[in-house]
Design an enzyme around this catalytic site. Structure first.
Site, PDB file in Angstrom:
ATOM      1  N   GLY A   1     -75.056 -19.135 -29.414  1.00 40.05           N
ATOM      2  CA  GLY A   1     -74.905 -19.290 -27.973  1.00 40.05           C
ATOM      3  C   GLY A   1     -74.362 -18.027 -27.343  1.00 40.05           C
ATOM      4  N   PRO A   2     -74.420 -17.941 -26.014  1.00 43.28           N
ATOM      5  CG  PRO A   2     -75.250 -18.144 -23.865  1.00 43.28           C
ATOM      6  CD  PRO A   2     -75.009 -18.933 -25.109  1.00 43.28           C
TER       7      PRO A   2
ATOM      8  CB  THR B   1     -70.898 -20.965 -24.905  1.00 45.01           C
ATOM      9  OG1 THR B   1     -71.191 -20.355 -26.169  1.00 45.01           O
ATOM     10  CG2 THR B   1     -71.718 -20.299 -23.815  1.00 45.01           C
ATOM     11  N   GLY B   2     -67.744 -21.257 -26.383  1.00 41.65           N
ATOM     12  CA  GLY B   2     -66.880 -22.136 -27.168  1.00 41.65           C
ATOM     13  C   GLY B   2     -67.257 -22.300 -28.617  1.00 41.65           C
ATOM     14  CE  LYS B   3     -71.039 -17.909 -30.231  1.00 43.61           C
ATOM     15  NZ  LYS B   3     -70.901 -17.701 -28.782  1.00 43.61           N
ATOM     16  CB  THR B   4     -64.328 -19.056 -31.871  1.00 42.94           C
ATOM     17  OG1 THR B   4     -65.238 -17.970 -32.078  1.00 42.94           O
ATOM     18  CG2 THR B   4     -63.145 -18.892 -32.801  1.00 42.94           C
TER      19      THR B   4
ATOM     20  CD  GLU C   1     -73.912  -7.744   3.001  1.00 44.31           C
ATOM     21  OE1 GLU C   1     -74.297  -8.881   2.650  1.00 44.31           O
ATOM     22  OE2 GLU C   1     -74.067  -6.736   2.299  1.00 44.31           O
TER      23      GLU C   1
ATOM     24  CG  HIS D   1     -78.804  -9.561   2.605  1.00 48.41           C
ATOM     25  ND1 HIS D   1     -80.002  -9.328   1.993  1.00 48.41           N
ATOM     26  CD2 HIS D   1     -78.061  -8.417   2.443  1.00 48.41           C
ATOM     27  CE1 HIS D   1     -80.010  -8.099   1.473  1.00 48.41           C
ATOM     28  NE2 HIS D   1     -78.835  -7.528   1.749  1.00 48.41           N
TER      29      HIS D   1
END
Length: 694
Positions: free
Chosen positions: A214-215, A218-221, A437, A440
């Site tokens: 995952g990026p 993202t909470g892998k660890t 601005e 836009h």
């Protein structure tokens, strides 16, 4: 206290070594340079006989072939060009002997004393051992220092994996939000280790490896830490870089040692963070492979699924670069499961915010669900950082709780950087930036498929001179052609305003033009949204140079097709510009009123922009009459508004991902298009390239 004790013990050991070395050195010096009595002068044997014949010798001591004695009166002699006076002397009997010496001494009345010759050559022993002892002493000190740093000579090949104690690891799955699928998969692995018979009776076997992908952020660890807290089995944790060392073969040895430790405590779990540091594809790269890393990877492959089986050992790993991993590592039998941990959805972001807000007092005006709705594309780490920055700002302003305005300011700080308070614009530049601005914002407000306006500001932050923020109504994963065309027109709104009002162009639109070009080429080459090239993708994925791919892949279409692609990209850009011009002309009054309001207040919320477009201009008549100069009432208004939180600051819509092609590209597109901001870089020399905010 233990640390101090160890330090004292090490100091005493070094002191003892130095005392022994100094003693040996003194003994060696005494043995080598010692010449009998203090002040004894070494003389030749001929001179000794001469002094005996002159009856100037009173007493001698004979020890082997060494003769020491004392003269009756001091004698002056020359040694190496210098005059030396001595009374005590030392000399040596020749190896061929002197039979007449004893008779000569007796006739002159010299007192003769004899001593036994030493049976052990202490001098030679000390001279030989002293260098060895000194080397051993220095080596001992060096080893002690290495051990103090955890790099002992005999432990360099040992595994650096840390065994987590469940009592010390308090993280559980309740602390993880937004990854329900990943949690279910990991819970199943834990259940198998606790109750293997539940699956074995059905013929199931435990997965040997679980790869978290995952990026970043993202909470892998965090999931791995939750597994350590939930599992009732030993949990070994190590980083991929811990296997690499300056010594050859250390990485493979550490892999073997780690698996041996896990086998002793089986069933067990091994977690390897940043697997790509050792799992990169073998034999790749411009300069050839990395032998040490490849040996480490080969040992890892053998341990995962080699000749010897590892019963009861599950290997977990995390990486955000699965594309560079060796195919042999990711095949079934080694890493059987690949669990994708994507960016959180809106509901998941709400849960993540609740978790990180547990220990933070929030004011009554803070709605976490609205913050989550306005932060698409934020990872869990981004959301944690957002609340932490908000808490720091609340402390700076001495608030009793975190207020909504603190979170708004923290979001702007995270997205766009610090406010450049020392930057002062003159009236002309401020009006030009305000019209840019406003262009836009008005185009975004009037186009049907554009995302709603959140706020418009001309407060310089980071590299941006001004920002128009849009907040998507929901998370998007597929993008219609109409949406992308409206997004292109919104991006072109700033350049269109410059031409419509001032009949000129500025360098502030550089980032806008790059976004339009990039998105238009995606439409033609990758998404099949062109007029001439429908239902065909001409773009090719570029290989990574470090993976040994070609440096530059040739395109798979002709030069004529390339020219037509360029023409269509140009036409898409021109149409987007023309749509922006037409929108501003049709809403010229609202456009001018918004520009005047930006000059006066520097920041306008999205609700007021929509009010201007719908004809609600009462609040802006006084500002418009003043030709853009702020009135007293307008100047007193706070530049901070109570609008909902904006998105993640992606500068372009659908910038890099293909809409609706594959899951991977769809997620990439969603990340880049969610929460768009149109930023305008400060005018700068042409050779500088302002960073794109993506």
């Amino acid at each position: 206290m233990p640390t101090g004790s160890d330090s004292g013990g090490g100091g005493r050991g070094r002191m003892i070594i130095w005392i022994i070395a100094a003693t040996l050195l003194a003994l060696w010096a005494y043995t080598y340079f010692g010449m009998g009595p203090t002040g004894a002068q070494r003389i030749s044997y001929t001179e000794f006989r001469t002094q005996v014949q002159n009856e100037n010798v009173t007493a001698v001591t004979v020890q082997g072939d060494k003769v020491t004695g004392e003269l009756s009166s001091a004698v002056e002699t020359t040694r190496e060009g210098e005059s030396v006076e001595y009374q005590n002397f030392v000399t040596y009997i020749p190896s061929f002997g002197d039979e007449a010496l004893m008779d000569m001494l007796e006739k002159r009345g010299v007192n003769v004393e004899t001593q036994p010759e030493s049976s052990f050559p202490w001098g030679l022993v000390i001279m030989g051992l002293l260098p060895v002892v000194l080397l051993f002493g220095l080596g001992y000190i060096f080893l002690r220092r290495m051990q103090a740093q955890g790099q002992g000579l005999f432990s360099v090949r040992q595994s650096k994996a840390s065994l987590y104690d469940k009592d010390d690891e308090s993280t559980t799955f309740d602390d993880v939000a937004g990854a329900d699928s990943a949690k279910e998969e990991l819970k199943e692995v834990i259940t198998f280790l606790k109750s293997p018979e539940r699956f074995e009776r059905l013929g199931g076997t435990i997965p040997k490896g679980v790869l978290l992908v995952g990026p970043p952020g993202t909470g892998k660890t965090l999931l791995a830490r939750a597994v350590a807290g939930e599992a009732d089995v030993p949990f070994f944790s190590v980083s991929g870089s811990d296997f690499m060392e300056m010594f050859v073969g250390v990485g493979a040895s550490r892999v073997r040692d780690m698996f041996d430790d896990a086998k002793e405590d089986a069933p067990a779990i091994i977690f390897i963070d940043e697997l790509d540091s050792i799992g990169r594809q073998r034999g790749a790269g411009l300069g050839g492979g990395h032998d040490e890393r490849e040996q480490t990877l080969n040992q890892m492959l053998s341990e995962l699924d080699g000749f010897e089986e590892n019963e009861g050992i599950v290997v977990m790993a995390a990486t955000n670069r699965p594309d560079i991993l060796d195919p042999a590592l990711t095949r079934p039998g080694r890493f059987d499961r690949q669990i994708t941990v994507p960016l959180p959805t809106m509901e998941a972001r709400t849960e993540i915010l609740r978790i990180h807000a547990r220990n933070k007092p929030l004011a009554d005006d803070v709605d976490l669900s609205r913050i989550a709705a306005g932060t698409p594309g934020f990872s869990g780490a981004d959301l944690e950082n957002l609340l932490n920055e908000a808490a720091l700002l609340a402390g700076r302003y001495d608030h009793d709780a975190i207020e909504r305005s603190d979170i708004e300011e923290a979001r702007d700080k995270v997205m766009m950087g610090l406010e450049r308070k020392g930057m002062v614009l003159d009236d002309e530049e401020k009006k030009l930036l305000a019209h840019h601005e406003a262009g836009h914002a008005i185009v975004a407000a009037v186009l049907e498929h554009a995302d709603p306006i959140h706020k418009v500001t001309i407060v310089p932050r980071g590299q941006a001179m001004g920002v128009t923020q849009q907040m998507p109504e929901k998370d998007k994963y597929l993008y219609r052609r109409e949406y992308i065309l409206d997004r292109l027109a919104v991006i072109m709104g700033g350049r269109a305003a410059e031409e419509l009002v001032y009949d000129t162009a500025t360098s502030g639109a550089e980032n806008d033009l790059k976004q339009v070009r990039k998105m238009a080429r995606k439409m033609v080459l990758d998404w099949g949204m062109g007029e001439r090239f429908k239902h065909i993708a001409l773009g090719e994925d570029q290989g990574n140079v470090f993976l040994g791919e070609e440096l530059a892949k040739g395109r798979e279409y002709s030069d004529e097709t390339a020219r037509q692609v360029d023409d269509e990209v140009r036409e898409i850009s021109e149409r987007a510009f023309q749509r922006a011009i037409d929108s501003l002309r049709e809403n010229r009054e609202a456009f001018e009123n918004l520009a005047d309001a930006l000059v006066a207040k520097e920041q306008v919320p999205g609700e007021e922009v929509l009010g201007l477009v719908n004809g609600d201009t009462e609040d802006y008549e006084e500002v418009a009459v003043a030709n853009g100069q702020p009135t007293d009432d307008a100047a007193e208004e706070s530049p901070r508004t109570d609008g909902t939180a904006a998105g993640d600051g992606a500068a372009t819509a659908a910038g890099d991902g293909a809409a609706g092609t594959t899951d991977e590209t769809a997620d990439e597109t969603a990340e880049e298009t969610a929460g768009e901001t149109t930023e305008d870089a400060a005018p700068r020399p042409a050779e500088e390239d302002p960073d794109e905010k993506a």
